[in-house]
Design a protein around this motif. Sequence first.
Motif, PDB file in Angstrom:
ATOM      1  N   TRP A  56      42.380  40.208  26.630  1.00  0.00           N
ATOM      2  CA  TRP A  56      43.443  39.899  27.602  1.00  0.00           C
ATOM      3  C   TRP A  56      43.419  40.984  28.669  1.00  0.00           C
ATOM      4  CZ3 TRP A  56      49.202  41.436  26.391  1.00  0.00           C
ATOM      5  CH2 TRP A  56      49.992  41.249  27.534  1.00  0.00           C
ATOM      6  N   ASP A 112      45.435  42.416  32.024  1.00  0.00           N
ATOM      7  CA  ASP A 112      46.638  42.360  32.862  1.00  0.00           C
ATOM      8  C   ASP A 112      46.319  43.087  34.167  1.00  0.00           C
ATOM      9  OD1 ASP A 112      49.238  41.803  33.631  1.00  0.00           O
ATOM     10  OD2 ASP A 112      50.078  43.598  32.671  1.00  0.00           O
ATOM     11  N   ILE A 120      43.892  36.106  31.642  1.00  0.00           N
ATOM     12  CA  ILE A 120      44.200  37.150  32.630  1.00  0.00           C
ATOM     13  C   ILE A 120      45.607  36.871  33.146  1.00  0.00           C
ATOM     14  CG2 ILE A 120      43.574  38.211  34.839  1.00  0.00           C
ATOM     15  CD1 ILE A 120      40.673  37.681  34.276  1.00  0.00           C
ATOM     16  N   THR A 121      46.427  37.919  33.182  1.00  0.00           N
ATOM     17  CA  THR A 121      47.788  37.776  33.716  1.00  0.00           C
ATOM     18  C   THR A 121      47.932  38.636  34.962  1.00  0.00           C
ATOM     19  OG1 THR A 121      48.469  39.499  32.164  1.00  0.00           O
ATOM     20  CG2 THR A 121      48.993  37.232  31.567  1.00  0.00           C
ATOM     21  N   ASP A 122      48.898  38.252  35.787  1.00  0.00           N
ATOM     22  CA  ASP A 122      49.205  39.028  36.988  1.00  0.00           C
ATOM     23  C   ASP A 122      50.665  38.759  37.329  1.00  0.00           C
ATOM     24  OD1 ASP A 122      49.699  39.528  39.782  1.00  0.00           O
ATOM     25  OD2 ASP A 122      47.544  39.723  40.065  1.00  0.00           O
ATOM     26  N   VAL A 182      38.957  37.358  39.938  1.00  0.00           N
ATOM     27  CA  VAL A 182      39.666  37.073  38.684  1.00  0.00           C
ATOM     28  C   VAL A 182      38.940  35.962  37.927  1.00  0.00           C
ATOM     29  CG1 VAL A 182      41.774  36.034  37.721  1.00  0.00           C
ATOM     30  CG2 VAL A 182      41.969  37.851  39.405  1.00  0.00           C
ATOM     31  N   LEU A 183      38.617  34.874  38.642  1.00  0.00           N
ATOM     32  CA  LEU A 183      38.014  33.728  37.957  1.00  0.00           C
ATOM     33  C   LEU A 183      36.601  34.027  37.466  1.00  0.00           C
ATOM     34  CD1 LEU A 183      39.468  30.864  40.171  1.00  0.00           C
ATOM     35  CD2 LEU A 183      40.152  31.496  37.844  1.00  0.00           C
ATOM     36  N   VAL A 192      37.106  35.370  33.983  1.00  0.00           N
ATOM     37  CA  VAL A 192      37.681  34.486  32.958  1.00  0.00           C
ATOM     38  C   VAL A 192      36.538  33.730  32.280  1.00  0.00           C
ATOM     39  CG1 VAL A 192      39.181  32.471  32.576  1.00  0.00           C
ATOM     40  CG2 VAL A 192      39.841  34.183  34.246  1.00  0.00           C
ATOM     41  N   PHE A 219      44.029  31.889  33.902  1.00  0.00           N
ATOM     42  CA  PHE A 219      44.678  32.928  34.711  1.00  0.00           C
ATOM     43  C   PHE A 219      46.133  32.498  34.911  1.00  0.00           C
ATOM     44  CE2 PHE A 219      45.240  34.455  39.348  1.00  0.00           C
ATOM     45  CZ  PHE A 219      45.748  35.694  38.951  1.00  0.00           C
ATOM     46  N   THR A 228      49.762  33.450  36.669  1.00  0.00           N
ATOM     47  CA  THR A 228      50.353  34.316  37.688  1.00  0.00           C
ATOM     48  C   THR A 228      51.549  33.650  38.367  1.00  0.00           C
ATOM     49  OG1 THR A 228      49.790  35.771  39.559  1.00  0.00           O
ATOM     50  CG2 THR A 228      48.822  33.565  39.592  1.00  0.00           C
ATOM     51  N   ASN A 280      49.161  28.390  36.835  1.00  0.00           N
ATOM     52  CA  ASN A 280      48.116  28.651  35.841  1.00  0.00           C
ATOM     53  C   ASN A 280      46.826  27.991  36.314  1.00  0.00           C
ATOM     54  OD1 ASN A 280      47.604  26.005  34.184  1.00  0.00           O
ATOM     55  ND2 ASN A 280      49.824  26.168  34.439  1.00  0.00           N
ATOM     56  N   LYS A 321      39.793  27.752  33.952  1.00  0.00           N
ATOM     57  CA  LYS A 321      38.404  27.666  34.424  1.00  0.00           C
ATOM     58  C   LYS A 321      37.666  26.629  33.575  1.00  0.00           C
ATOM     59  CE  LYS A 321      34.465  30.812  34.960  1.00  0.00           C
ATOM     60  NZ  LYS A 321      34.126  32.244  35.084  1.00  0.00           N
TER      61      LYS A 321
END
Length: 296
Positions: free
Chosen positions: A90, A92, A173-175, A193-194, A197, A203, A205, A264, A267
Amino acid sequence: MFSLKSVVKRSKAAGLALIVLLVVRALGWSQETARPPIDEEIAKQDKIYGSRGAEVPEGYVTNRRLSDYAALLPTGFCDALGSLRSADQWLDVGAGDGQAILDYYAPADEATPIEKCARLAGRARAVALSIEDRRTDKWQQQAASLGSDRLRYLFGKRLREYSSEELGKFQIITDVYGGFSYTEDLSQFVEKVLSLVETGGVFFTLLQSVLLEDGKDKPNIYYQTELVDTAGQDVKVCSWLKKTSCVQVGCESKTDWTPTEVINIRKVCSDISVPRMKLVEFEAGYPPSRRFQLEQ
Ligand SMILES: C[S@@+](CC[C@H](N)C(=O)[O-])C[C@H]1O[C@@H](n2cnc3c(N)ncnc32)[C@H](O)[C@@H]1O
């Protein structure tokens, strides 16, 4: 019909207006140049990242808990986190103090009910990423007891400056008010980011003060992040994201205190391409105000 007198009067007025316009332009008073240059604003933004102790602006929140993440992020976040296995990862992005990750790893008796949502399976390895080092004593203690294989805190540069080899791949992945809300290069940020993943990963966010997908934001409100097309017409953040290849985008529009799009992005294949947006305005803040325009 105009009389000769009125024609002379009009041309005098037009001439005066032209002179005023030229003077204003020469002095650089046009609306465009009245704004501070983007570079100056980015330098101001860096000062916010560098702020410490009493200098940290009140609105620059860096210690949200896992329960805050659960409340702010899309509905599936808790279940997704709970389904991770111990070999999964994970990330962040824009983790601040890394408090949400500390909560995830906190001993069971310290967990509040919402934090238990992440305890259904083996806890995944977690990476907190922040431009500035905001590690607390608590972080240092917990990281030392668990080992760097489970908890990593990376700082000193922006997400785009890391290679995939340095970071690895992530199931989640969080944001939360991190890079997605702060970056000067939105397309590059999402693409980066992608790229990190795993196919099948997600993702999670959010973006506040934006034009909402469901159109329920009130008219004439102030938008902190504005997207426009090549002709200057508004573009909704979700409509733009949905043009990315190899993803499924889900959006929940919320209008609690400011219109917020909760997003959200799953991918589904590896050939990611995000439509390019260039930065046309930037004003430092927490988060900053930004305007992006689609490139041809
Ligand atoms: C307002 S704090 C949010 C912290 C945390 N998510 C929370 O909710 O408490 C913003 C965080 O985003 C980070 N950040 C902003 N832009 C970033 C980028 N491009 N790459 C990595 N981190 C970024 C900052 O360094 C900081 O850690």
